[in-house]
Design an enzyme around this catalytic site. Structure first.
Site, PDB file in Angstrom:
ATOM      1  N   LYS A   5       0.735  -1.184  -0.012  1.00  0.00           N
ATOM      2  CA  LYS A   5       0.068  -0.008   0.016  1.00  0.00           C
ATOM      3  C   LYS A   5       0.854   1.236   0.140  1.00  0.00           C
ATOM      4  O   LYS A   5       0.364   2.367  -0.247  1.00  0.00           O
ATOM      5  CB  LYS A   5      -0.940  -0.215   1.031  1.00  0.00           C
ATOM      6  CG  LYS A   5      -2.214  -1.205   0.829  1.00  0.00           C
ATOM      7  CD  LYS A   5      -3.280  -1.087   2.081  1.00  0.00           C
ATOM      8  CE  LYS A   5      -4.063  -2.251   1.934  1.00  0.00           C
ATOM      9  NZ  LYS A   5      -3.733  -3.586   2.092  1.00  0.00           N
TER      10      LYS A   5
HETATM   11  C1  LIG Z   1      -4.158  -4.701   1.675  1.00  0.00           C
HETATM   12  C2  LIG Z   1      -3.621  -5.887   1.375  1.00  0.00           C
HETATM   13  C3  LIG Z   1      -4.018  -6.930   0.556  1.00  0.00           C
HETATM   14  C4  LIG Z   1      -5.470  -6.944  -0.227  1.00  0.00           C
HETATM   15  O1  LIG Z   1      -5.234  -5.843  -1.381  1.00  0.00           O
HETATM   16  P1  LIG Z   1      -6.787  -5.159  -1.559  1.00  0.00           P
HETATM   17  O2  LIG Z   1      -6.275  -4.213  -2.630  1.00  0.00           O
HETATM   18  O3  LIG Z   1      -7.546  -5.013  -0.566  1.00  0.00           O
HETATM   19  O4  LIG Z   1      -7.537  -6.440  -2.440  1.00  0.00           O
HETATM   20  C5  LIG Z   1      -3.212  -8.000   0.365  1.00  0.00           C
HETATM   21  N1  LIG Z   1      -2.050  -8.139   1.049  1.00  0.00           N
HETATM   22  C6  LIG Z   1      -1.773  -7.189   1.905  1.00  0.00           C
HETATM   23  C7  LIG Z   1      -0.320  -7.348   2.593  1.00  0.00           C
HETATM   24  C8  LIG Z   1      -2.576  -5.990   2.077  1.00  0.00           C
HETATM   25  O5  LIG Z   1      -2.035  -4.995   2.996  1.00  0.00           O
END
Ligand SMILES: *Cc1c(COP(=O)(O)O)cnc(C)c1O
Length: 490
Positions: A112
């Site tokens: 993210k």
């Molecule tokens: C947020 C997250 C996901 C999922 O991503 P989305 O965009 O919500 O589908 C998967 N793995 C990790 C480590 C995350 O932080």
């Protein structure tokens, strides 16, 4: 480029500044570009010798046409600097016949960061350009990783305040520590007695209330969102899929498959956008953990959130309402049906798409899920056989990729999105490897000792930092907390 709401059949148009500033449309729908973006072969070829920041600016400028290209390039260079991402933001690594797109080399060790290092800068520009008065109050619901990445991205960004709500008991010790120790004058963190969906619903309800919005305006704020419902979060994610396709050096006419470990459907939707824009992507594999609501949806056409909610070792995917699916539905069946499906979901907890819609979806998407046992086996096997250490979320993806290959015998190169550093989820990774260990930092040390891999600096440094936030509230009290924070932080 103009944007529309996924629920608005009159297709009222918005510019990029409004879209990023507001986060969500007035009717509760999500913003999406009105026209399809297209990258020609020459466009893609021209990105080849560019840096990641230059690629990002070039890709994003096709979506956010209101932003001056120089301003975008400046922001991308600042967001994707060597200080923030020790390696490039999106390196590829081969192991065991698959290619991992490692998106976790940023400040909080999860993917993210790639979006959230840039998005606050886009929001700052949007506030400036749209000439609004007041400051942005950003409310974030997090299942773990978003919270820290948003805090890190927004800390001390002028004209913004950020408050993060996380489900008490739904995040790991390390994730909690990362959030509770966050620095910055404009940040706050609050636990919620409930799960991620309670947090998300709480934030959505606050955003949706005219009454609350008016009250907030009087105190000198307007709402904004940093969740992946904000298009400003989504568009930086399209970049790394296009970038990865270029770095794969595929032969002419060849394409790759991409597996994405999925929760809120944001990351995989970005992959779909890259495909729609012309990146050489064949199939998208949607990987779920035991909360397999998306797996069931792509199999049956029925999205049913009325089911048991599990806490798994991949907590960032412990989600039953995948908000960004709405954008995919809009792309496939337009605003009228999308609005109806979302109404059914809200009122009854379930909707079913028409057979022709499901058929179209299944032309691009496959879906698999991974239980805890197979998640653990995947981590162990990949480490012991191929020397590749992955976290629990990535393992859900790697297992789904194997299932897909087995089922289809596809010979396309397979990219698996690696979404978090294994050290961020050390206890679970240790257990998968058969190591006995405690929680938190003890597990981190054990994992490092066993694998001889270094703990990322930002995680190692947490140990000595002091908590700054202590509160936990019921979902009904989230609004009062946010208001109190807004007033106190003035
Ligand atoms: C947020 C997250 C996901 C999922 O991503 P989305 O965009 O919500 O589908 C998967 N793995 C990790 C480590 C995350 O932080």
């Amino acid at each position: 480029m103009k944007f529309v709401s996924t629920r608005d059949k009159s297709a009222r148009e918005y510019n990029s500044y409004e879209v990023i500033k507001n986060g969500i449309a007035p009717d509760g729908g999500l913003f999406f570009p009105k026209e399809n973006v297209c990258f020609s072969k020459d466009d893609l070829a021209s990105l080849k010798d560019k840096s990641y920041a230059e690629r990002a600016a070039a890709v994003i400028s096709k979506y956010l046409t209101d932003f001056a290209p120089e301003a975008l390039l400046y922001s991308c260079k600042a967001a994707y600097s060597k200080e923030k991402f020790s390696k490039t933001p999106a390196p590829l690594k081969e192991a065991g016949g698959k290619t991992y797109l490692e998106l976790y080399h940023g400040p909080t060790c999860a993917f993210k960061d790639v979006a959230l290092q840039l998005m606050p800068r886009l929001l700052s520009l949007s506030i400036e350009k749209s000439g609004v008065t007041g400051d942005a109050l950003i409310l974030v619901a997090t299942s773990g990783d978003t919270g820290k990445a948003a805090l890190e991205g927004f800390a001390d960004v002028p004209r913004t305040k950020i408050m993060v709500f996380y489900p008490e008991g739904g995040v790991s010790d390390i994730q909690k520590k990362q959030m509770l120790t966050q620095k910055g004058k404009n940040v706050s963190v609050c636990g919620v007695k409930g799960n991620f969906d309670d947090c998300q619903t709480g934030v959505k309800n606050i955003f949706g209330s005219d009454n609350i919005t008016a009250q907030l305006k009087n105190t000198g704020y307007f709402f904004s969102s940093a969740n992946s419902i904000n298009f400003g979060r989504l568009v930086p994610q399209v970049v790394y899929y296009i970038s990865a396709c270029i770095d794969m050096k595929l032969d002419d006419g060849k394409s790759c498959d991409i597996t994405v470990p999925t929760g809120n459907f944001g990351n995989i939707l970005a992959a779909y956008m890259a495909k729609k824009a012309g990146a050489p992507i064949n199939r998208l594999i949607c990987a779920s953990n035991k909360n397999k609501v998306l797996n069931d949806f792509f199999t049956t056409g029925i999205y049913d959130r009325r089911r048991e909610f599990y806490l798994t070792s991949s907590p960032s995917m412990d989600i039953l309402v995948s908000s960004n699916l709405e954008r995919l539905l809009w792309l496939v069946c337009g605003p009228v049906k999308t609005a109806l499906y979302m109404k059914n979901l809200k009122e009854n907890g379930i909707f079913e798409v028409d057979a022709d819609v499901l058929k179209i979806l299944r032309e691009d998407f496959s879906a698999f899920y991974t239980d805890e046992k197979n998640c653990n086996l995947t981590i162990r096997k990949n480490y012991e056989e191929f020397g590749y250490l992955m976290d629990t979320h990535t393992a859900v993806g790697a297992y789904a990729a194997d299932m897909y290959k087995k089922e289809t015998a596809s010979e396309n190169p397979m990219i698996v999105v690696s979404t978090a550093s294994p050290f961020k989820f050390s206890p679970a990774v240790c257990r998968a490897l058969g190591l006995s260990c405690g929680e938190g930092f003890e597990a981190m040390d054990r994992l490092s000792e066993y694998t001889r891999l270094e703990i990322p600096d930002s995680l190692r440094g947490l140990r000595t930092e002091k908590d700054r936030f202590y509160k936990t509230v019921n979902p009904e009290s989230m609004y009062a907390e946010a208001l109190e924070f807004a007033i106190s932080a003035k």
